[in-house]
Design an enzyme around this catalytic site. Sequence first.
Site, PDB file in Angstrom:
ATOM      1  CG  ASP A   1      -5.099   6.263   0.965  1.00 41.88           C
ATOM      2  OD1 ASP A   1      -4.447   5.206   1.147  1.00 41.88           O
ATOM      3  OD2 ASP A   1      -4.613   7.395   1.135  1.00 41.88           O
TER       4      ASP A   1
ATOM      5  CE  LYS B   1       4.452  -7.075   0.914  1.00 45.20           C
ATOM      6  NZ  LYS B   1       3.010  -7.080   0.568  1.00 45.20           N
TER       7      LYS B   1
ATOM      8  CE1 TYR C   1       6.543  -4.642  -0.685  1.00 40.39           C
ATOM      9  CE2 TYR C   1       8.344  -6.229  -0.676  1.00 40.39           C
ATOM     10  CZ  TYR C   1       7.077  -5.865  -1.063  1.00 40.39           C
ATOM     11  OH  TYR C   1       6.326  -6.717  -1.825  1.00 40.39           O
TER      12      TYR C   1
ATOM     13  CG  ASN D   1      -3.023  -7.326  -4.397  1.00 40.80           C
ATOM     14  OD1 ASN D   1      -2.018  -8.007  -4.527  1.00 40.80           O
ATOM     15  ND2 ASN D   1      -3.332  -6.354  -5.262  1.00 40.80           N
TER      16      ASN D   1
END
Length: 260
Positions: free
Chosen positions: A63, A158, A154, A90
């Site tokens: 994890d 990024k 999110y 990733n």
Amino acid sequence: MSLAGRIALVTGAGTGIGQGVALMLAERGAKVALGYHSSDEGAKETRRRIEERGGEAMTVRADVARKAEIDAMAEEVARRFGGVDILVNNAALQLNFDFDHDDDAYDRQMNVNLKGYWQCMQAVIPYMKAKGFGRIVNISSVHGKRPTDFDTVYAMTKGGIKMLTRESAIELAKYGITVNAIEPGAIRVGRQGTKETKPFVPPELAERAQAEKRDIRWKFPMGRVGLPSDVASLVCYIASEETEFMTGAAIRLDGGSMLL
């Protein structure tokens, strides 16, 4: 562009982009460690496909929101394969929630998508320093460049990956380690890996687009969305010795969709 003799660790290698990257790294000759958390069957399938083609792979569960598991993963890969030359960060969580995340959802996305990347880098850097060579590829998103209308947190993660890439590129350059990011646009990855994930395109927008009979070129100039193999090809190039002088870069890979 051979990667023979190199050792790669790919997180989130059981599905989608990670699976495509792992397969192509193995095709280029790298030994590949397949990091996964919940996609056990996917990771086994990736390993099977690599070994069928004569490659060498191992699966390792972790994890990436938990430092102890990240460290254990890196140690297991190094023990089995003899180090880590290439890290492909990733594994990510995309919930597609509106602005009103609760604390738990916020923390989980941040811990996986940003803190997890940072701690995976910390875990493998000692092995790269020992060899005087390293390639770190952070899979980000075009949503680190432009606002979205479906998940603020999110997009925040990024955007953070871009600065993590830049800052670490400066610090690690003297050790022969490069750090770069890829910013994919829409990638056809099949079924999402988390039951919490909402559809990438809200149904009402999909229905409207269908009703208006808009050509896919309205949003994707090259006539299609990306494939995992598109990302994998770029990862292999960045992971090679041909990119010795490239570090701290963020490469947009979206078929030109951001231009519209």
